[in-house]
Write a protein that holds these residues in place. Structure first.
Motif, PDB file in Angstrom:
ATOM      1  N   SER A   1       0.880  -1.418  -0.030  1.00 52.50           N
ATOM      2  CA  SER A   1       0.004   0.075  -0.159  1.00 52.50           C
ATOM      3  C   SER A   1       0.969   1.311   0.031  1.00 52.50           C
ATOM      4  CB  SER A   1      -0.754  -0.106   1.060  1.00 52.50           C
ATOM      5  OG  SER A   1      -0.063  -0.137   2.349  1.00 52.50           O
ATOM      6  N   GLY A   2       2.086   1.201   0.670  1.00 52.47           N
ATOM      7  CA  GLY A   2       2.991   2.468   0.790  1.00 52.47           C
ATOM      8  C   GLY A   2       3.561   2.711  -0.495  1.00 52.47           C
ATOM      9  N   MET A   3       4.012   1.663  -1.393  1.00 49.15           N
ATOM     10  CA  MET A   3       5.033   1.878  -2.314  1.00 49.15           C
ATOM     11  C   MET A   3       4.175   2.592  -3.498  1.00 49.15           C
ATOM     12  SD  MET A   3       7.035  -0.710  -4.853  1.00 49.15           S
ATOM     13  CE  MET A   3       8.131  -1.422  -3.242  1.00 49.15           C
ATOM     14  N   PRO A   4       2.910   2.062  -3.897  1.00 48.05           N
ATOM     15  CA  PRO A   4       2.155   2.989  -4.681  1.00 48.05           C
ATOM     16  C   PRO A   4       1.922   4.300  -4.424  1.00 48.05           C
ATOM     17  CG  PRO A   4       1.004   0.747  -4.498  1.00 48.05           C
ATOM     18  CD  PRO A   4       2.138   0.962  -3.824  1.00 48.05           C
ATOM     19  N   ASP A   5       1.543   4.582  -3.058  1.00 48.43           N
ATOM     20  CA  ASP A   5       1.278   5.954  -2.582  1.00 48.43           C
ATOM     21  C   ASP A   5       2.698   6.816  -2.642  1.00 48.43           C
ATOM     22  OD1 ASP A   5       0.011   7.937  -1.192  1.00 48.43           O
ATOM     23  OD2 ASP A   5       1.362   7.667   0.420  1.00 48.43           O
ATOM     24  N   PHE A   6       4.047   6.153  -2.532  1.00 40.07           N
ATOM     25  CA  PHE A   6       5.071   6.926  -2.727  1.00 40.07           C
ATOM     26  C   PHE A   6       5.149   7.328  -4.350  1.00 40.07           C
ATOM     27  CE2 PHE A   6       9.633   6.749  -4.067  1.00 40.07           C
ATOM     28  CZ  PHE A   6      10.012   7.666  -3.318  1.00 40.07           C
ATOM     29  N   LEU A   7       4.839   6.096  -5.160  1.00 39.75           N
ATOM     30  CA  LEU A   7       5.272   6.650  -6.409  1.00 39.75           C
ATOM     31  C   LEU A   7       4.368   7.491  -6.930  1.00 39.75           C
ATOM     32  CD1 LEU A   7       5.582   2.902  -7.691  1.00 39.75           C
ATOM     33  CD2 LEU A   7       7.421   4.603  -7.840  1.00 39.75           C
ATOM     34  N   GLU A   8       2.988   7.750  -6.634  1.00 44.02           N
ATOM     35  CA  GLU A   8       2.406   8.843  -6.999  1.00 44.02           C
ATOM     36  C   GLU A   8       2.423  10.025  -6.482  1.00 44.02           C
ATOM     37  OE1 GLU A   8      -0.126  10.150  -9.128  1.00 44.02           O
ATOM     38  OE2 GLU A   8      -0.168   7.856  -9.177  1.00 44.02           O
ATOM     39  N   LYS A   9       3.168  10.221  -5.253  1.00 44.30           N
ATOM     40  CA  LYS A   9       3.726  11.377  -4.732  1.00 44.30           C
ATOM     41  C   LYS A   9       4.914  11.868  -5.259  1.00 44.30           C
ATOM     42  CE  LYS A   9       4.095  10.095  -0.190  1.00 44.30           C
ATOM     43  NZ  LYS A   9       4.256  10.478   0.909  1.00 44.30           N
ATOM     44  N   LEU A  10       5.770  10.881  -5.920  1.00 45.62           N
ATOM     45  CA  LEU A  10       6.728  11.221  -6.599  1.00 45.62           C
ATOM     46  C   LEU A  10       6.456  11.678  -8.033  1.00 45.62           C
ATOM     47  CD1 LEU A  10       9.942  10.959  -7.363  1.00 45.62           C
ATOM     48  CD2 LEU A  10       9.580   8.513  -8.075  1.00 45.62           C
ATOM     49  N   HIS A  11       5.416  10.989  -8.551  1.00 48.33           N
ATOM     50  CA  HIS A  11       5.034  11.366  -9.913  1.00 48.33           C
ATOM     51  C   HIS A  11       4.395  13.010  -9.607  1.00 48.33           C
ATOM     52  CE1 HIS A  11       1.237  11.544 -12.902  1.00 48.33           C
ATOM     53  NE2 HIS A  11       2.343  11.871 -13.722  1.00 48.33           N
ATOM     54  N   SER A  12       3.701  13.222  -8.775  1.00 49.77           N
ATOM     55  CA  SER A  12       2.998  14.307  -8.624  1.00 49.77           C
ATOM     56  C   SER A  12       4.138  15.600  -8.384  1.00 49.77           C
ATOM     57  CB  SER A  12       2.058  14.557  -7.366  1.00 49.77           C
ATOM     58  OG  SER A  12       0.671  13.649  -7.614  1.00 49.77           O
TER      59      SER A  12
END
Length: 246
Positions: free
Chosen positions: A200-211
């Protein structure tokens, strides 16, 4: 890392329109299990032999930012302190002039009621213009300047490899990426709990990185450009004079 990226691209082209990609590991390897299939990425895991841990792999694509922006935002520690709310501390401890490798001390919040974790790791990156690839690898190390702090739990097992393949060039929107990751967060929770936190944390991190990459692009935030120098020279210390637009 580059060979694994090529393998993933081959699998991806074979799987177009025919369902999820399936890895064919060698006899010595544990099979990968697909645990998340989203529009922009797929996430797999596999058990690490001889441990209670998993290794994770994400293969994804973005079409609205450039590879350069995505790469720079990952490497710029000062900017990450602004966009990643979990960061408590993130500092470059030492830089090797010959290779460009950097030792990083990273302290991050963990979900309540767990203590915050701290990582000491070395990272090294390479921009292969000939093969149109960008690679960033990190692994945990010991460093005399960063002894253990009783306030945090030291993570001693950590590895990460990010490979970025531009769809066209480093400065045109669109790329694929492959992230392979494993660590031992030193928790007393059972493996399925740790797996849930990572998945759950990895997709959240990748989305924050993308943003964060999108924000740097739209607002023309000053993010240090790690591609402006050749890959075999060490980066200069980050200061206003060295900053270039992402």
């Amino acid at each position: 890392s580059a060979q694994e990226m090529k393998h993933m691209e081959n699998l991806s082209s074979l799987a177009q329109g025919s369902g999820p990609m399936e890895f064919q590991p060698s006899e010595q390897e544990q099979p990968w299990e697909l645990i998340m299939d989203k529009k922009h990425f797929r996430l797999w895991r596999r058990p690490i032999q001889g441990s209670h841990l998993y290794q994770y792999r994400v293969f994804g694509s973005y079409t609205d930012v450039t590879p350069r922006q995505f790469f720079n935002v990952q490497l710029d520690t000062e900017y990450r302190k602004k966009w990643d709310s979990l960061v408590i501390k993130l500092d470059v401890i030492e830089r090797d002039v010959a290779t460009g490798s950097e030792v990083i001390h990273w302290v991050t919040h963990f979900p309540y009621p767990m203590y915050s974790r701290d990582y000491v790791y070395v990272r090294r990156y390479n921009v292969d213009k000939e093969n149109n690839l960008m690679v960033l690898v990190s692994r945990a190390v010991e460093h005399p300047s960063v002894p253990e702090d009783p306030e945090y739990v030291r993570v001693r097992t950590y590895e990460s490899q990010m490979v970025i393949r531009p769809h066209k060039t480093f400065d045109e929107n669109g790329f694929d990426y492959l992230l392979t990751y494993s660590d031992n967060p030193q928790t007393v929770f059972p493996r399925y709990c740790v797996s849930w936190m990572v998945s759950s944390g990895m997709p959240d991190f990748l989305e924050k990185l993308h943003s964060a990459a999108l924000k740097a692009k739209k607002m023309e935030l000053e993010v240090r450009d790690y591609l402006s120098k050749s890959s075999d020279t060490a980066p200069e210390p980050c200061g206003p004079a060295q900053l270039e637009y992402a």
